[in-house]
Motif scaffolding. Structure first.
Motif, PDB file in Angstrom:
ATOM      1  N   TRP A 211       0.799  -1.218   0.000  1.00 49.09           N
ATOM      2  CA  TRP A 211       0.000   0.000   0.000  1.00 49.09           C
ATOM      3  C   TRP A 211       0.834   1.271   0.000  1.00 49.09           C
ATOM      4  N   PRO A 212       1.885   1.391   0.843  1.00 52.59           N
ATOM      5  CA  PRO A 212       2.718   2.591   0.739  1.00 52.59           C
ATOM      6  C   PRO A 212       3.323   2.772  -0.653  1.00 52.59           C
ATOM      7  N   ALA A 213       3.757   1.674  -1.284  1.00 52.59           N
ATOM      8  CA  ALA A 213       4.336   1.769  -2.620  1.00 52.59           C
ATOM      9  C   ALA A 213       3.302   2.245  -3.636  1.00 52.59           C
ATOM     10  N   VAL A 214       2.085   1.706  -3.548  1.00 54.38           N
ATOM     11  CA  VAL A 214       1.020   2.102  -4.468  1.00 54.38           C
ATOM     12  C   VAL A 214       0.655   3.568  -4.273  1.00 54.38           C
ATOM     13  N   LEU A 215       0.490   3.998  -3.028  1.00 49.77           N
ATOM     14  CA  LEU A 215       0.081   5.374  -2.757  1.00 49.77           C
ATOM     15  C   LEU A 215       1.155   6.373  -3.162  1.00 49.77           C
ATOM     16  N   MET A 216       2.418   6.066  -2.881  1.00 52.36           N
ATOM     17  CA  MET A 216       3.491   7.003  -3.236  1.00 52.36           C
ATOM     18  C   MET A 216       3.671   7.100  -4.744  1.00 52.36           C
TER      19      MET A 216
ATOM     20  N   ALA B 121      -3.037  -1.324  -8.894  1.00 48.56           N
ATOM     21  CA  ALA B 121      -3.641  -2.544  -8.362  1.00 48.56           C
ATOM     22  C   ALA B 121      -3.753  -3.616  -9.444  1.00 48.56           C
ATOM     23  N   ILE B 122      -4.211  -3.227 -10.625  1.00 49.52           N
ATOM     24  CA  ILE B 122      -4.344  -4.200 -11.702  1.00 49.52           C
ATOM     25  C   ILE B 122      -2.966  -4.678 -12.164  1.00 49.52           C
ATOM     26  N   ARG B 123      -2.000  -3.773 -12.205  1.00 50.29           N
ATOM     27  CA  ARG B 123      -0.642  -4.173 -12.593  1.00 50.29           C
ATOM     28  C   ARG B 123      -0.067  -5.210 -11.619  1.00 50.29           C
TER      29      ARG B 123
END
Length: 263
Positions: free
Chosen positions: A150-155, A193-195
Motif C-alpha cells: 500500500w505505501p508503494a502504491v500510494l506514493m 492494483a491491476i498491474r
C-alpha cells in the motif's frame, strides 16, 4: 587436445531501487515535458499537442523507460512480461469496458475528423506506454524494493498525480492541472492494483491508452468556451470507480499474496 572454454562476459544488470527510480523519473519528466515547453516558447520542435501533431517527447520518454527496464534485473517483477497467470486478464475487463463505454458516449454526438482521431490515437498510445512503463513498472517496483504494497502504491500514484501538475506550466491552465493531478492520483491507484494483480504492465497500457483516447475525443466536439479544458473535470469524475476498484483488488488477502512474490 582438450580446449579450455573461454570465460564468458556477463553484462551487469541494473537493480531497480527507489533512489534509482526517483532519478529515472526526473529524467523521464525532462524528456516528456521538454518538447511541450520548447513548443510553447516558439521553437519548431514536434511537440505534444494532443490533436495537432504526434508528440516526439512522449516517444523519447517511452524509449528511455523501456531501455531502463530492459537493462534491469527486475524487469519481469516490474511487469515487463505477459500476465501471470493468463486468467488474471479478467481483472482488466471492468475498466476496459468502462473505457469503451466512455468512448461510445464521446462519439454519440458525431465523429471528429479522421485526421484528428488518428493523431489523438497515436498520442494516446505513446502516453500510455510512456507513463505505464515509468510509473507502474519502474517507479512502483522501486517503491516495492523498500516499502510494503500500500505505501508503494500510494506514493507512486501520488507522484503520478504530481507529474500532471507540470501540464499547467505548459498550457497555462494551472487550475485545470490541479484537478487533473487529483484525478491522476486516483487513477494511479486503480492502475497499480491491476498491474500488481496481473503481474504485467501491458494490460494497463491498453486500458490507459483507450481511457485517454475516450476522454480527449469526448471534449473535441464541444471545447470549453473560455479556452480552459474541461478534460480534468471529466477525468476526475470518471476515475472514482476505478480507484474504488483498485482498493478492492488490494484487499488484505491479495496484498499478502503480492508481498510473497517480491524477492
Amino acid at each position: 587436445m582438450q580446449h579450455t572454454p573461454k570465460p564468458t562476459m556477463s553484462i551487469p544488470r541494473i537493480h531497480l531501487t527507489m533512489p534509482l527510480a526517483i532519478g529515472a523519473l526526473a529524467i523521464w519528466l525532462g524528456l516528456s515535458l521538454a518538447g511541450r515547453w520548447l513548443e510553447a516558447a516558439g521553437y519548431a520542435l514536434p511537440g505534444a499537442a494532443v490533436t495537432g501533431r504526434i508528440g516526439l517527447s512522449w516517444a523519447l520518454a517511452a524509449m528511455f523507460a523501456l531501455a531502463l527496464l530492459l537493462a534491469s534485473n527486475r524487469r519481469h517483477e516490474a511487469g515487463l512480461c505477459a500476465p501471470q497467470p493468463w486468467k488474471t486478464l479478467w481483472l482488466v475487463w471492468p475498466p476496459l469496458l468502462y473505457a469503451l463505454l466512455m468512448l461510445l458516449l464521446a462519439w454519440a454526438g458525431g465523429w471528429p475528423q479522421p485526421r484528428v482521431l488518428l493523431i489523438v490515437a497515436c498520442n494516446a498510445a505513446l502516453v500510455a506506454i510512456s507513463e505505464e512503463l515509468m510509473f507502474r513498472a519502474i517507479l512502483l517496483q522501486g517503491m516495492l524494493d523498500r516499502y510494503a504494497v500500500w505505501p508503494a502504491v500510494l506514493m507512486s500514484s501520488a507522484l503520478f498525480g504530481l507529474a500532471h501538475l507540470a501540464n499547467g506550466l505548459a498550457t497555462g491552465d494551472v487550475s485545470g492541472a490541479l484537478w487533473q493531478a487529483v484525478a491522476a492520483t486516483l487513477q494511479g491507484v486503480g492502475y497499480a492494483a491491476i498491474r500488481l494483480r496481473t503481474r504485467s504492465v501491458w494490460p494497463m497500457v491498453l486500458v490507459h491508452g483507450l481511457w485517454d483516447y475516450a476522454l480527449v475525443t469526448a471534449t473535441l466536439p464541444n471545447p470549453a468556451e473560455d479556452g480552459a479544458s474541461i478534460l480534468p473535470t471529466i477525468a476526475l469524475l470518471a476515475v472514482l470507480p476505478l480507484c474504488l476498484y483498485g482498493v478492492y483488488l488490494l484487499r488484505p488477502s491479495q496484498r499478502a499474496a503480492i508481498s510473497q512474490l517480491q524477492p
